[in-house]
Design an enzyme around this catalytic site. Structure first.
Site, PDB file in Angstrom:
ATOM      1  CG  HIS A   1      -0.378   0.259   2.517  1.00 37.14           C
ATOM      2  ND1 HIS A   1      -0.069  -0.746   3.410  1.00 37.14           N
ATOM      3  CD2 HIS A   1      -0.030   1.412   3.140  1.00 37.14           C
ATOM      4  CE1 HIS A   1       0.429  -0.226   4.506  1.00 37.14           C
ATOM      5  NE2 HIS A   1       0.463   1.081   4.373  1.00 37.14           N
TER       6      HIS A   1
ATOM      7  CG  ASP B   1      -0.014  -4.108   2.777  1.00 34.94           C
ATOM      8  OD1 ASP B   1       0.321  -3.484   1.750  1.00 34.94           O
ATOM      9  OD2 ASP B   1      -0.258  -3.535   3.854  1.00 34.94           O
TER      10      ASP B   1
ATOM     11  CB  SER C   1       3.159   1.209   6.290  1.00 33.43           C
ATOM     12  OG  SER C   1       1.949   1.370   6.985  1.00 33.43           O
TER      13      SER C   1
END
Length: 508
Positions: A81, A112, A190
């Protein structure tokens, strides 16, 4: 006095040694070994996401930042993402003033994960791959989260513990192991590594915004599967067990199935296929997957203090598209090889990082319904209520399998463009097309071929939902209006390339 003499002598020897080293070019200082902090990078991405309701265009550029970690093979691992739909990617090392150009070489949106390569591989001479642990961490084990979260520009390190480990759904039809930690994770973390005992145990990818100290890590086992999968340059996907199952805890249910008290496992309530030759049947009780027994909650033991859903073992046991199971069927114990699949065919498939196909026919824009297209409506409670009340197939057929008669749902992607050909009609935005001049529409490609080959003066568009008008258009007027509508709205192409090849007759 003797102490002073010895001290002076030591100084002389030290000075002589330093002088000798300075004179000898082979005794240059040994460079410091790369540190963990040196192998965690900040990722800068400029994203051009699709505009689902103007599929001929993209959304405005959006700048996002995340984190990444150096892995073997001169590559950088991060979250999908962070770089999905990126038109530009750059990375910056800790305490560095330079940003280096990068490109996405592999991506798995469902789990992901993504891999980056740099244009200048000299970077990796001083930025080593972080070693990864081969075992799951223990619950309550200390963990450190490295990354570049919001609130500053330098590397951040937060500490917590492993709270739980589960096998859960990551996205539609994709499940995997997930580690929960209480280390502080914020936007920007992330793609950064989680470290325990000086080794990486996984990659940060998510947090719960409505709760404190709940963050999630993709464990190394999922990362290893991804890295192995993309060795050939293409991501095929994880093996998935697609049968519908339920637990057999309830005594009445066990009586219904006439199960011996010693039998434990999970029931197949809906096999993936109803073909008579299919190896699994309704009411089969799966008691083992490989050599691992399944308990009455559908779990298997992973360690002395950890149980997870039995589907976890699929990714370890799958070979040649099959997984070994032991089942009880009508009181008999059988061994079967059940098929597993990299993805589940869906009436509303995900885009998986692609842009939507579209075709413009006069004032009407058609596209195929996707999970993301419906997701936009799901954010509007009134819109979803209206779809449900109208029995829109995007709602009623969401979980259905595609068939030869209906391979996908074709939907009106945007409000009608202003044009006299649609005078008096309401906008059919979000309506699913049922037929063209009485011919059921199987797919977006089929629709384009139907419109191409149509010879009737009138085009009759019927929609598959309650309360939907039938739209009748004059074919010649629509064809004549198309170019004008494209020009007036600044649209370069009438459709995406594959559909335009069908429209022009280059492909059938």
């Amino acid at each position: 006095m003797m102490t002073l003499i010895r001290f002076a002598a030591a100084l002389v020897l030290c000075a002589a040694s330093l002088a000798a080293r300075a004179a000898d070019p082979t005794n240059a200082p040994t460079p410091a070994l790369p540190t963990l902090e040196n192998s965690v990078v900040k990722v800068f991405s400029t994203l051009r996401r699709p505009d689902l309701y103007k599929p001929w265009s993209k959304q405005a550029p959006a700048d996002v930042t995340g984190s990444g970690v150096v892995v073997e093979g001169h590559r950088i691992l991060t979250n999908a993402h962070v770089v999905q739909y990126a038109s530009q990617v750059q990375v910056q090392a800790n305490q560095s003033g330079d940003k280096l150009d990068a490109k996405v070489v592999a991506i798995a949106p469902g789990i992901d994960l993504a891999l980056l390569e740099l244009d200048d591989e000299a970077f990796f001479a001083t930025h080593a791959a972080v070693p990864r642990s081969s075992a799951l961490p223990d619950v309550r084990e200390a963990v450190f989260a490295y990354g570049y979260p919001a609130g500053g520009t330098s590397l951040s390190i937060t500490k917590g513990i492993v709270s739980r480990i589960e096998f859960v759904g990551y996205s539609y039809a994709i499940s995997g192991l997930r580690i929960q930690v209480d280390a502080a994770l914020n936007p920007g973390n992330s793609g950064g590594p989680a470290i325990a005992n000086d080794k990486m145990i996984g990659l940060a990818f998510s947090m719960v915004a409505s709760a404190q100290n709940i963050g999630y890590i993709i464990p190394n086992e999922e990362i290893e599967l991804f890295l192995k999968d993309v060795r050939d340059g293409h991501y095929d996907g994880k093996p998935n067990f697609l049968e519908q199952t339920q637990t057999i805890e309830n005594p009445a249910l066990r009586d219904f199935l006439k199960l011996d008290k010693k039998v434990e496992g999970a029931i197949v309530t809906r096999p993936y296929s109803d073909d008579p030759a299919y190896p699994l049947k309704e009411w089969d009780v799966i008691t083992r997957i490989g050599d691992w027994p399944i308990d009455n909650e559908g779990d298997v033991h992973v360690g002395p203090n950890l149980r997870v859903n039995f589907r976890y073992r699929v990714q370890q046991l799958a070979k040649d598209g099959k997984v070994p199971l032991t089942v009880v069927r009508n009181g008999k114990v059988l061994t079967v090889s059940a098929p597993v699949y990299p993805r589940r065919p869906a009436m509303l498939p995900p885009l998986n990082g692609g842009y939507p196909d579209y075709f413009i026919y006069g004032p009407v824009v058609f596209t195929r319904a996707t999970a993301e297209f419906l997701g936009g409506w799901a954010q509007n409670g009134a819109g979803m209520l209206g779809m449900s009340a109208a029995a829109n197939p995007m709602v009623t057929q969401l979980t259905r399998m595609p068939s030869a008669e209906r391979q996908e749902l074709v939907v009106v992607a945007a409000p009608f463009f202003p044009d006299k050909t649609v005078k008096g009609y309401d906008s059919r935005l979000g309506s699913v097309l049922d037929s063209v001049n009485g011919v059921p529409v199987k797919s977006l490609k089929h629709l384009v071929s139907l419109l191409r080959d149509l010879k009737d003066d009138l085009v009759v568009l019927r929609f598959d939902q309650l309360f939907a008008e039938t739209v009748v258009l004059r074919r010649k007027d629509v064809l004549a209006a198309t170019d004008t509508i494209l020009a007036d709205n600044g649209i370069r192409f009438q459709g995406t390339p594959e559909l335009m090849d069908i429209w022009s007759g280059r492909t059938r």
